[in-house]
Write a protein that holds these residues in place. Structure first.
Motif, PDB file in Angstrom:
ATOM      1  N   VAL A 148      28.072  31.337 -31.177  1.00 21.39           N
ATOM      2  CA  VAL A 148      27.191  30.228 -30.818  1.00 21.39           C
ATOM      3  C   VAL A 148      25.752  30.686 -31.001  1.00 21.39           C
ATOM      4  CG1 VAL A 148      27.148  30.876 -28.356  1.00 21.39           C
ATOM      5  CG2 VAL A 148      26.634  28.516 -29.033  1.00 21.39           C
ATOM      6  N   ALA A 149      24.907  29.769 -31.412  1.00 23.03           N
ATOM      7  CA  ALA A 149      23.479  30.048 -31.539  1.00 23.03           C
ATOM      8  C   ALA A 149      22.712  28.811 -31.107  1.00 23.03           C
ATOM      9  CB  ALA A 149      23.111  30.429 -32.968  1.00 23.03           C
ATOM     10  N   ALA A 150      21.595  29.022 -30.437  1.00 22.38           N
ATOM     11  CA  ALA A 150      20.753  27.921 -29.982  1.00 22.38           C
ATOM     12  C   ALA A 150      19.463  27.898 -30.777  1.00 22.38           C
ATOM     13  CB  ALA A 150      20.457  28.059 -28.490  1.00 22.38           C
ATOM     14  N   THR A 151      19.201  26.779 -31.447  1.00 18.65           N
ATOM     15  CA  THR A 151      17.898  26.532 -32.043  1.00 18.65           C
ATOM     16  C   THR A 151      17.071  25.815 -30.980  1.00 18.65           C
ATOM     17  OG1 THR A 151      18.185  24.287 -32.903  1.00 18.65           O
ATOM     18  CG2 THR A 151      19.219  26.082 -34.163  1.00 18.65           C
ATOM     19  N   PRO A 152      15.810  25.504 -31.245  1.00 19.04           N
ATOM     20  CA  PRO A 152      15.046  24.768 -30.230  1.00 19.04           C
ATOM     21  C   PRO A 152      15.637  23.408 -29.870  1.00 19.04           C
ATOM     22  CG  PRO A 152      13.564  25.817 -31.791  1.00 19.04           C
ATOM     23  CD  PRO A 152      14.952  26.005 -32.337  1.00 19.04           C
ATOM     24  N   THR A 153      16.456  22.829 -30.753  1.00 21.74           N
ATOM     25  CA  THR A 153      16.964  21.478 -30.503  1.00 21.74           C
ATOM     26  C   THR A 153      18.479  21.371 -30.529  1.00 21.74           C
ATOM     27  OG1 THR A 153      16.801  20.923 -32.855  1.00 21.74           O
ATOM     28  CG2 THR A 153      14.894  20.419 -31.471  1.00 21.74           C
ATOM     29  N   GLU A 154      19.186  22.368 -31.065  1.00 25.78           N
ATOM     30  CA  GLU A 154      20.621  22.254 -31.250  1.00 25.78           C
ATOM     31  C   GLU A 154      21.368  23.454 -30.678  1.00 25.78           C
ATOM     32  OE1 GLU A 154      22.168  19.920 -35.023  1.00 25.78           O
ATOM     33  OE2 GLU A 154      20.856  21.562 -35.635  1.00 25.78           O
ATOM     34  N   LEU A 155      22.593  23.199 -30.263  1.00 19.75           N
ATOM     35  CA  LEU A 155      23.551  24.247 -29.958  1.00 19.75           C
ATOM     36  C   LEU A 155      24.574  24.216 -31.089  1.00 19.75           C
ATOM     37  CD1 LEU A 155      24.134  26.301 -27.612  1.00 19.75           C
ATOM     38  CD2 LEU A 155      25.920  24.701 -26.889  1.00 19.75           C
ATOM     39  N   ILE A 156      24.691  25.326 -31.795  1.00 19.86           N
ATOM     40  CA  ILE A 156      25.571  25.385 -32.958  1.00 19.86           C
ATOM     41  C   ILE A 156      26.710  26.344 -32.633  1.00 19.86           C
ATOM     42  CG2 ILE A 156      25.721  25.834 -35.430  1.00 19.86           C
ATOM     43  CD1 ILE A 156      22.721  25.321 -35.575  1.00 19.86           C
TER      44      ILE A 156
END
Length: 310
Positions: A148-156
């Motif tokens: 899992v990785a978190a961008t400023p707007t998404e959880l992928i």
């Protein structure tokens, strides 16, 4: 970006004693946080020296006496990412793989925000979210989340499907709405977008996602190749790869991803099983120093530093 143009060369590999089955790593400041898929602890290392630091108990168990929780009982915490909530709270989100009912558990760990403060652990039930994710899987594919990785707007969140190239995909969820759902602040299941990816093969066997991290506005990923057809049972490891996914590339079909196979300084292919990735620093416009963790499926773990040159 061709696969031949990229290289990923290992600089150093260090054993991590008393840290079984490393499955996730994130670097926050000077600390590398590591989780093991059959351990009840969140471990800390010095990100530069790899010296062992404190560990935080995630959950109580009576099944860790041998140093590893048995496979049929473990929570299989494979996914770890650092993120900041909408209210400014910094922490780590840990997710189980979802491959069995026991693996639908996660944790939110708040990070210390000053001298004398300590991490706080909150359990997170994942069965509702995982039921929604399963609706987006191809027929016959078992949910098996590995990164899992978190961008400023998404959880992928990355699905790893062993033995077939058909099920390698990323679930893309709105970050703050997903956190609100997991924290029972809203009953609304977040919107789920999916993107399938075509990963390279090693010895004719397809790679599957194993790790991800967000660094300098880029999504770094790792993948590994196991000779197995089972989401729970392990197989012979054939090698590992690293690279970057361009999130702007979307398609109804699987998007090809160019990755570099990890190699030793001698040029020989590295055959360890990389489980997760963090970026220690950017060295130049097109090169990065990576910090990886591996799992030998026997309980042994290592930390690997490598240079990725794009």
């Amino acid at each position: 970006m061709s696969q031949s143009a990229m290289r990923a060369i290992i600089q150093h590999e260090a054993n991590l004693p008393n840290l079984p089955s490393a499955s996730g790593i994130e670097v926050v400041g000077e600390v590398a946080y590591i989780v093991g898929d059959d351990s009840p602890y969140l471990y800390q290392l010095n990100a530069a020296s790899l010296a062992a630091g404190e560990r935080t108990t995630l959950f109580e168990t009576a099944h860790f006496s041998t140093g590893r929780i048995p496979k049929h009982l473990k929570l299989d915490l494979e996914c770890l990412t650092a993120l900041t909530t909408a209210t400014g709270e910094a922490g780590l989100l840990l997710l189980g793989s979802g491959a069995t009912t026991a693996r639908e558990q996660g944790f939110w760990v708040t990070l210390p925000n000053g001298p004398g403060s300590a991490a706080t652990v909150y359990p997170v039930a994942l069965s509702g979210l995982y039921a929604a994710l399963r609706q987006h899987l191809p027929a016959g594919i078992t949910l098996n989340l590995e990164a899992v990785a978190a961008t400023p707007t998404e959880l992928i969140v990355f699905q790893r499907t062993v033995g077939t190239a058909a099920g390698n995909l990323a679930f893309r969820l709105p970050l703050h709405q997903t956190l609100q759902y997991l924290q029972h602040q809203t009953p609304q299941v977040p919107a789920i977008r999916t993107q399938f990816y075509q990963l390279p093969t090693i010895e004719g066997k397809p790679a599957g996602f194993s790790g991800a991290t967000w660094f300098a506005d880029q999504l770094f990923i790792t993948a590994s190749v196991e000779d197995t057809q089972d989401a729970v049972l392990d197989g012979a490891v054939l090698g590992s790869l690293v690279g970057i996914i361009d999130l702007s590339k979307t398609s109804d079909r699987a998007v090809p991803v160019a990755l570099a196979r990890l190699e030793l300084p001698t040029g020989q292919a590295y055959r360890g099983k990389v489980e997760s990735i963090a970026v220690r620093r950017q060295l130049s416009a097109r090169s990065y120093e990576l910090l990886l963790v591996t799992d030998d499926d026997q309980g042994g773990s290592t930390a690997v530093t490598a240079i990725l040159a794009l």
